[in-house]
Design a protein around this motif. Sequence first.
Motif, PDB file in Angstrom:
ATOM      1  N   GLN A  57       0.846  -1.310   0.063  1.00 37.83           N
ATOM      2  CA  GLN A  57       0.101   0.123   0.239  1.00 37.83           C
ATOM      3  C   GLN A  57       0.464   1.337  -0.230  1.00 37.83           C
ATOM      4  N   GLY A  58       2.233   0.945   0.062  1.00 33.20           N
ATOM      5  CA  GLY A  58       3.350   2.330  -0.087  1.00 33.20           C
ATOM      6  C   GLY A  58       3.021   3.628  -1.357  1.00 33.20           C
ATOM      7  N   PRO A  59       2.255   3.472  -1.907  1.00 29.30           N
ATOM      8  CA  PRO A  59       2.154   4.210  -2.483  1.00 29.30           C
ATOM      9  C   PRO A  59       0.594   5.285  -2.540  1.00 29.30           C
ATOM     10  N   VAL A  60       0.129   4.809  -1.432  1.00 28.44           N
ATOM     11  CA  VAL A  60      -1.106   5.530  -0.924  1.00 28.44           C
ATOM     12  C   VAL A  60      -0.050   6.603  -0.120  1.00 28.44           C
ATOM     13  N   MET A  61       0.592   6.075   0.671  1.00 24.55           N
ATOM     14  CA  MET A  61       1.495   7.935   1.182  1.00 24.55           C
ATOM     15  C   MET A  61       1.726   8.859  -0.325  1.00 24.55           C
ATOM     16  N   LEU A  62       2.589   8.213  -1.441  1.00 26.78           N
ATOM     17  CA  LEU A  62       2.561   8.826  -2.376  1.00 26.78           C
ATOM     18  C   LEU A  62       1.631   9.850  -2.814  1.00 26.78           C
ATOM     19  N   GLN A  63       0.722   9.539  -3.423  1.00 27.24           N
ATOM     20  CA  GLN A  63      -0.581   9.957  -3.580  1.00 27.24           C
ATOM     21  C   GLN A  63      -0.789  11.192  -2.890  1.00 27.24           C
ATOM     22  N   ALA A  64      -1.042  10.740  -1.216  1.00 22.58           N
ATOM     23  CA  ALA A  64      -1.795  11.741  -0.796  1.00 22.58           C
ATOM     24  C   ALA A  64      -0.842  12.434  -0.464  1.00 22.58           C
ATOM     25  N   LEU A  65       0.579  12.549  -0.057  1.00 27.74           N
ATOM     26  CA  LEU A  65       1.853  13.181  -0.932  1.00 27.74           C
ATOM     27  C   LEU A  65       1.352  14.532  -1.896  1.00 27.74           C
ATOM     28  N   ASN A  66       1.100  13.674  -2.605  1.00 26.15           N
ATOM     29  CA  ASN A  66       0.685  14.659  -3.988  1.00 26.15           C
ATOM     30  C   ASN A  66      -0.205  15.657  -3.757  1.00 26.15           C
ATOM     31  N   ILE A  67      -1.615  15.131  -3.508  1.00 23.62           N
ATOM     32  CA  ILE A  67      -2.879  15.583  -3.203  1.00 23.62           C
ATOM     33  C   ILE A  67      -2.290  16.556  -2.056  1.00 23.62           C
ATOM     34  N   LEU A  68      -2.147  16.291  -0.895  1.00 23.02           N
ATOM     35  CA  LEU A  68      -1.829  17.480  -0.305  1.00 23.02           C
ATOM     36  C   LEU A  68      -0.614  19.134  -0.666  1.00 23.02           C
ATOM     37  N   GLU A  69       0.148  18.813  -1.214  1.00 24.92           N
ATOM     38  CA  GLU A  69       1.191  19.067  -1.857  1.00 24.92           C
ATOM     39  C   GLU A  69       0.613  20.575  -2.861  1.00 24.92           C
ATOM     40  N   ASN A  70      -1.396  20.262  -2.246  1.00 21.77           N
ATOM     41  CA  ASN A  70      -1.281  21.349  -3.285  1.00 21.77           C
ATOM     42  C   ASN A  70      -2.249  22.532  -2.591  1.00 21.77           C
ATOM     43  N   PHE A  71      -1.670  22.116  -0.835  1.00 23.15           N
ATOM     44  CA  PHE A  71      -2.072  22.981   0.235  1.00 23.15           C
ATOM     45  C   PHE A  71      -1.185  23.170   1.198  1.00 23.15           C
ATOM     46  N   ASP A  72      -1.792  24.060   1.854  1.00 21.97           N
ATOM     47  CA  ASP A  72      -0.691  25.288   2.726  1.00 21.97           C
ATOM     48  C   ASP A  72      -0.360  24.499   3.766  1.00 21.97           C
ATOM     49  N   LEU A  73      -0.481  23.243   3.870  1.00 27.55           N
ATOM     50  CA  LEU A  73      -0.716  22.666   5.553  1.00 27.55           C
ATOM     51  C   LEU A  73      -0.227  23.232   6.611  1.00 27.55           C
ATOM     52  N   LYS A  74       1.209  24.182   6.681  1.00 31.20           N
ATOM     53  CA  LYS A  74       1.523  24.975   8.256  1.00 31.20           C
ATOM     54  C   LYS A  74       1.023  26.007   7.978  1.00 31.20           C
ATOM     55  N   ALA A  75       0.262  27.208   7.792  1.00 34.18           N
ATOM     56  CA  ALA A  75      -0.701  27.351   7.694  1.00 34.18           C
ATOM     57  C   ALA A  75      -1.870  27.439   8.585  1.00 34.18           C
ATOM     58  N   ARG A  89       0.883 -12.301  -5.932  1.00 34.21           N
ATOM     59  CA  ARG A  89       1.215 -12.010  -4.602  1.00 34.21           C
ATOM     60  C   ARG A  89      -0.074 -11.226  -3.873  1.00 34.21           C
ATOM     61  N   PRO A  90       0.253 -11.050  -2.813  1.00 33.77           N
ATOM     62  CA  PRO A  90      -1.558 -10.298  -2.757  1.00 33.77           C
ATOM     63  C   PRO A  90      -0.572  -9.118  -2.316  1.00 33.77           C
ATOM     64  N   ARG A  91      -1.844  -8.383  -1.892  1.00 34.45           N
ATOM     65  CA  ARG A  91      -1.237  -6.406  -1.865  1.00 34.45           C
ATOM     66  C   ARG A  91      -1.294  -6.287  -0.865  1.00 34.45           C
ATOM     67  N   VAL A  92      -0.144  -6.165   0.266  1.00 35.37           N
ATOM     68  CA  VAL A  92      -0.473  -6.072   2.054  1.00 35.37           C
ATOM     69  C   VAL A  92       0.155  -4.679   2.215  1.00 35.37           C
ATOM     70  N   THR A  93      -0.213  -4.557   3.194  1.00 25.96           N
ATOM     71  CA  THR A  93      -0.683  -3.175   4.158  1.00 25.96           C
ATOM     72  C   THR A  93       0.870  -2.923   4.621  1.00 25.96           C
ATOM     73  N   LEU A  94       2.056  -3.533   3.996  1.00 22.66           N
ATOM     74  CA  LEU A  94       3.616  -3.236   4.516  1.00 22.66           C
ATOM     75  C   LEU A  94       4.289  -2.246   3.835  1.00 22.66           C
ATOM     76  N   SER A  95       4.707  -1.853   4.399  1.00 19.21           N
ATOM     77  CA  SER A  95       4.888  -0.440   3.686  1.00 19.21           C
ATOM     78  C   SER A  95       6.302   0.356   4.516  1.00 19.21           C
TER      79      SER A  95
END
Length: 626
Positions: A294-312, A489-495
């Motif tokens: 499921q590792g690409p989940v984090m990569l996808q989320a970062l791409n989405i969140l890059e569109n926002f000013d999270l620190k602010a 191989r199954p799609r695993v949570t290990l990341s």
Amino acid sequence: MKYFSTLILLVTCTLFSFAQQTQKPVLHGSNWMAITGKPLAATAGAMIFQNGGNAVDAACAMLAATCTMWDTLSWGGETQVLIYNPKTKKVIAINAMGFAPTGATADFFKNKGYDFPPEYGPLAATTPGTPGGLIYMLSNYGTMSLEQVLAPAMQLAAGYAIEAQAANIMERYKSQIREWPYSKKVFLPHAGEKREAPEGGEIFRQKDLLETLTKMVASEKIALKQGKSRKDALMAAYDRFYKGDIAQEFVRGCQEQGGLITMQDLAKWKPIEEATLKVNYKGVDVYKLQQWTQGPVMLQALNILENFDLKAMGYNSTKYIHTLYQAMNLAFADRDFYYGDPYVLPAEPINGLLSKEYAKQRASLIQYDKNDVNIGPGDPYAFEGKTNPYLSLLKKRGYEMDTTKRNFAPKHDMGNNTSSELYEDRLWRGTTSIEAADKEGWVVSITPSGGWLPACIAGNTGVGMSQRMQSFVLDSALNPFNVVAPGKRPRVTLSPSLAMKDGKPYLSSAVQGGDTQDQNLLQFFLNVTEFGMNVQQAAEAANINSNQLWLSLGGTKMSDREPKPGQILLHDSTPESVRNDLKRMGYTLSFDDRTSGPINAIYFDWKHGSLWGGSSNHGEDYGIGW
């Protein structure tokens, strides 16, 4: 308006000050760092470092030790590895996930009345991956012999003072363990007494496992005496496990108890060294394993969140929590439908899933005033210049791909009757993590798992079989890329995660916790990069968890796995104002003082030439640095 801004500032400062107070100190080292799920296993890594090994050698020793101590895994499980090689200055991945055995088809499990493969027992077992993965990384990137890195584990197998946590799990599951004769003789040494499992502190001995490890080392030693190279000697140990007498006993014991694994399955399986996936988040390259995790989940989320000013927005403010929750839901909806084994057709649209343009489109779907219960998979094929071949399956699930018409909840994805306690156990179901680094520049991040208690042991090998078959689906309408099939191989949570900045290692991290792993690691990463926390503060900081996803583990019925839209886990310290805001936005809140699995991580301080280790206080995890 001024009052509201002041209130947000006060909330942000309160939460951030909470994050500054850690229950464990930061670990500092200038030579090496070893962190994993058990104190004795971290000590095994330290022993290897002190004897001249590199980070790969130490990681192998920690992996062997945690398997031997049943730290939510066994030798029959699976291993996922990211390694930074300072010689090539590249990050590589090792895929040591076992595959489905002969006869493991969707119809086979459906005919037994399952919606998913079982979570325990012989039919839950993929082929063992950890022994092969350990030997592969040791052979190609380590410096020591198998005998040297297995020495601590073999001492543990001969007998060690078992932790109360592991001993109590054996006792808790003793009725299930009794069903498997080879497990019973290992885990219930006091059969017939009121307490059949070991007590905490009792010397726990594993004669069969010690014999298995001894055989592997013996094969290596014989090969070396015959003048064979170090690699060939390591392969002799590998072959004995996967093709020799150890394999024969493993298969016999597996099949005797109703399992499917054959000698051909063991001989055919091999670990794979593969390319990593990565995205760049504000100047930091973040690396993950491929979409069989499921590792690409984090990569996808970062791409989405890059569109926002999270620190602010402020750390764990209402707006931050809401934006984070929505971004994770968008990424997990894609995970649940599009991720699978890249070595088996059909091919996943991973380039589209990780494109920045696709992320912008997904980010535009976020509603700012409420939780979106209608979030479903997107159409990444359009961002690869292709037509999505699975639109009919998505519509069968009840998804409307035209976002202007998406005004109803997917029919499969609303609510379930699973008890909260059981659901949370499945959401958080554990593994362990291993982090190692040395002054030469080697970095290793591993999330191994499988064969956790209560494990079914294969014959007289002492090896607990994997339970990872349960992460397959049987219905292509759920995920056409992850339907069980022999050799798949199954799609695993290990990341595990590894991040680079300015061409140098920046952060290495991993965590246990099933479907929450990339939720926790995402927030850990943002805690460091956006909010300036050190590695220990970030590991201990309050997280949120989303339940708006399909569970990857536990239960054999659809209702056991269904998402719970809007359900969110918050830390006990969350202010009342934030709680009220989230309720008004449609969230269903739950609270705990533990909101992530134990995060283990290493930060690389290039200014001072030192290593910073972090290990959160949510488990038995432990680190040693020098």
